[in-house]
Design an enzyme around this catalytic site. Sequence first.
Site, PDB file in Angstrom:
ATOM      1  N   HIS A 236      17.550 -29.329  33.498  1.00 51.24           N
ATOM      2  CA  HIS A 236      17.416 -29.440  34.964  1.00 51.24           C
ATOM      3  C   HIS A 236      17.358 -30.914  35.343  1.00 51.24           C
ATOM      4  CE1 HIS A 236      15.536 -28.023  38.956  1.00 51.24           C
ATOM      5  NE2 HIS A 236      15.764 -29.319  39.067  1.00 51.24           N
TER       6      HIS A 236
ATOM      7  N   LEU B  69      21.651 -35.716  39.349  1.00 49.45           N
ATOM      8  CA  LEU B  69      22.404 -36.938  39.067  1.00 49.45           C
ATOM      9  C   LEU B  69      22.906 -37.624  40.334  1.00 49.45           C
ATOM     10  CD1 LEU B  69      24.477 -35.859  35.919  1.00 49.45           C
ATOM     11  CD2 LEU B  69      22.371 -37.227  36.013  1.00 49.45           C
TER      12      LEU B  69
ATOM     13  N   ASN C 246      22.696 -29.611  44.501  1.00 48.04           N
ATOM     14  CA  ASN C 246      22.270 -29.853  45.891  1.00 48.04           C
ATOM     15  C   ASN C 246      22.707 -31.225  46.390  1.00 48.04           C
ATOM     16  OD1 ASN C 246      20.351 -30.949  44.077  1.00 48.04           O
ATOM     17  ND2 ASN C 246      18.734 -30.924  45.619  1.00 48.04           N
TER      18      ASN C 246
ATOM     19  N   LYS D 209      22.338 -21.296  41.328  1.00 50.13           N
ATOM     20  CA  LYS D 209      20.992 -21.739  41.683  1.00 50.13           C
ATOM     21  C   LYS D 209      20.560 -21.208  43.045  1.00 50.13           C
ATOM     22  CE  LYS D 209      17.274 -24.481  41.707  1.00 50.13           C
ATOM     23  NZ  LYS D 209      17.109 -25.872  41.296  1.00 50.13           N
TER      24      LYS D 209
ATOM     25  N   HIS E 285      14.519 -22.070  42.251  1.00 52.54           N
ATOM     26  CA  HIS E 285      13.461 -22.930  42.790  1.00 52.54           C
ATOM     27  C   HIS E 285      12.437 -21.982  43.398  1.00 52.54           C
ATOM     28  CE1 HIS E 285      11.837 -26.700  44.695  1.00 52.54           C
ATOM     29  NE2 HIS E 285      11.196 -25.749  45.373  1.00 52.54           N
TER      30      HIS E 285
ATOM     31  N   HIS F 129      11.090 -25.815  36.812  1.00 54.01           N
ATOM     32  CA  HIS F 129       9.996 -26.766  37.044  1.00 54.01           C
ATOM     33  C   HIS F 129       8.693 -26.073  37.447  1.00 54.01           C
ATOM     34  CE1 HIS F 129      11.498 -26.126  41.076  1.00 54.01           C
ATOM     35  NE2 HIS F 129      12.486 -26.993  40.960  1.00 54.01           N
TER      36      HIS F 129
ATOM     37  N   ASP G 267      13.819 -32.337  35.826  1.00 52.69           N
ATOM     38  CA  ASP G 267      13.875 -32.398  37.291  1.00 52.69           C
ATOM     39  C   ASP G 267      13.819 -33.851  37.759  1.00 52.69           C
ATOM     40  OD1 ASP G 267      14.125 -31.514  39.896  1.00 52.69           O
ATOM     41  OD2 ASP G 267      12.000 -31.091  40.164  1.00 52.69           O
TER      42      ASP G 267
ATOM     43  N   ALA H 199      10.890 -36.161  48.466  1.00 49.19           N
ATOM     44  CA  ALA H 199      10.293 -35.518  47.290  1.00 49.19           C
ATOM     45  C   ALA H 199      11.184 -35.716  46.073  1.00 49.19           C
ATOM     46  CB  ALA H 199      10.094 -34.032  47.556  1.00 49.19           C
TER      47      ALA H 199
END
Length: 343
Positions: free
Chosen positions: A13, A16, A41, A99, A136, A174, A247, A263
């Site tokens: 996870h 990039l 994302n 995802k 998530h 995560h 993450d 975040a």
Amino acid sequence: MTTITITRPDDWHIHLRDGAQLKDTVRDISRYMGRAIVMPNLVPPAIDTETALTYYDRIKAQVPAGSQFEPLMVLYLTDKTSPDEIRKAKASGKIVAAKLYPAGATTNSDSGVTDLKNIYPALEAMQEVGMLFLVHGEVTDSSIDIFDRERVFIENILSKIVADFPELKIVLEHITTKDAVDFVTQASDNVAATITAHHLLYNRNHMLAGGIRPHFYCLPILKRNTHQQALLAAAASGSKKFFLGTDSAPHAKDKKEAACGCAGSYTAHAAIELYAEAFESVNALDKLEAFASFNGPDFYNLPRNADTITLVKKSWDVPATYPLGDTNVVPIRAGEAIDWQVE
């Protein structure tokens, strides 16, 4: 001098980013990771096979000479993702998962899923073709306390998905709570979880006590010490259900040190070194290799890496910043020491 040699690890996870930042993020993660699950994302997100594959090409173009690093791509699920798109993605050979971002849950999740029933046809196709479902795991209801959003998601949403799709392989990403550890442990063998280095090493006191430290701010947010200890116990347990997922999520320094900061915590500069610290803290260095190098590929039904890396117990100082495109990112442990380094 203490050394540990382990099979080359993978990161299940990572973020990039894209554009000018890609050169720097790929440089850092490809130093010793064999593969990485690359989050979709972006702006705009990788919602179809073509977009994900062109992103793959951009990443590969930045892999340094001599590195065998391989990005594993992910489709971004929306309310409109079709079963045909899932089958097309799977057939590409480069897209290994899709995802779930609940709309509004995290960075660049505005295109995410508004009602889970909207993706049930896609989930049925994923179960059919053997594509993994990455989650998530936080609710987005503003009335739910931010420290409770993972637990409520598991209770109200994830438990139902697991029941409705018993053959679907699911990764709760995560994880940050004892609730998540317990759920994954008790679920079928088709349910696993990734754990970040920063959630193993830190809790909300590190972020909030004695002043706000914005570079610890990530989603899901750091929890209290009892949850941190549960994560450490899970990672060091030897269970095949838990594996490495950094993450690592870079944001420019000024986007973090702001009145409304972004975040995400950046750990790709020293991922396996930070995990080594965490495992050493609970006298479990002998469990690091399975967590970092075996459990992930085994769950994804991919071969383990054939080569090795060696970690040396030797302290080094982390720079205050690293380059990130035309700006800089402040990494976790900036200006401080890390006890391990890769030889």
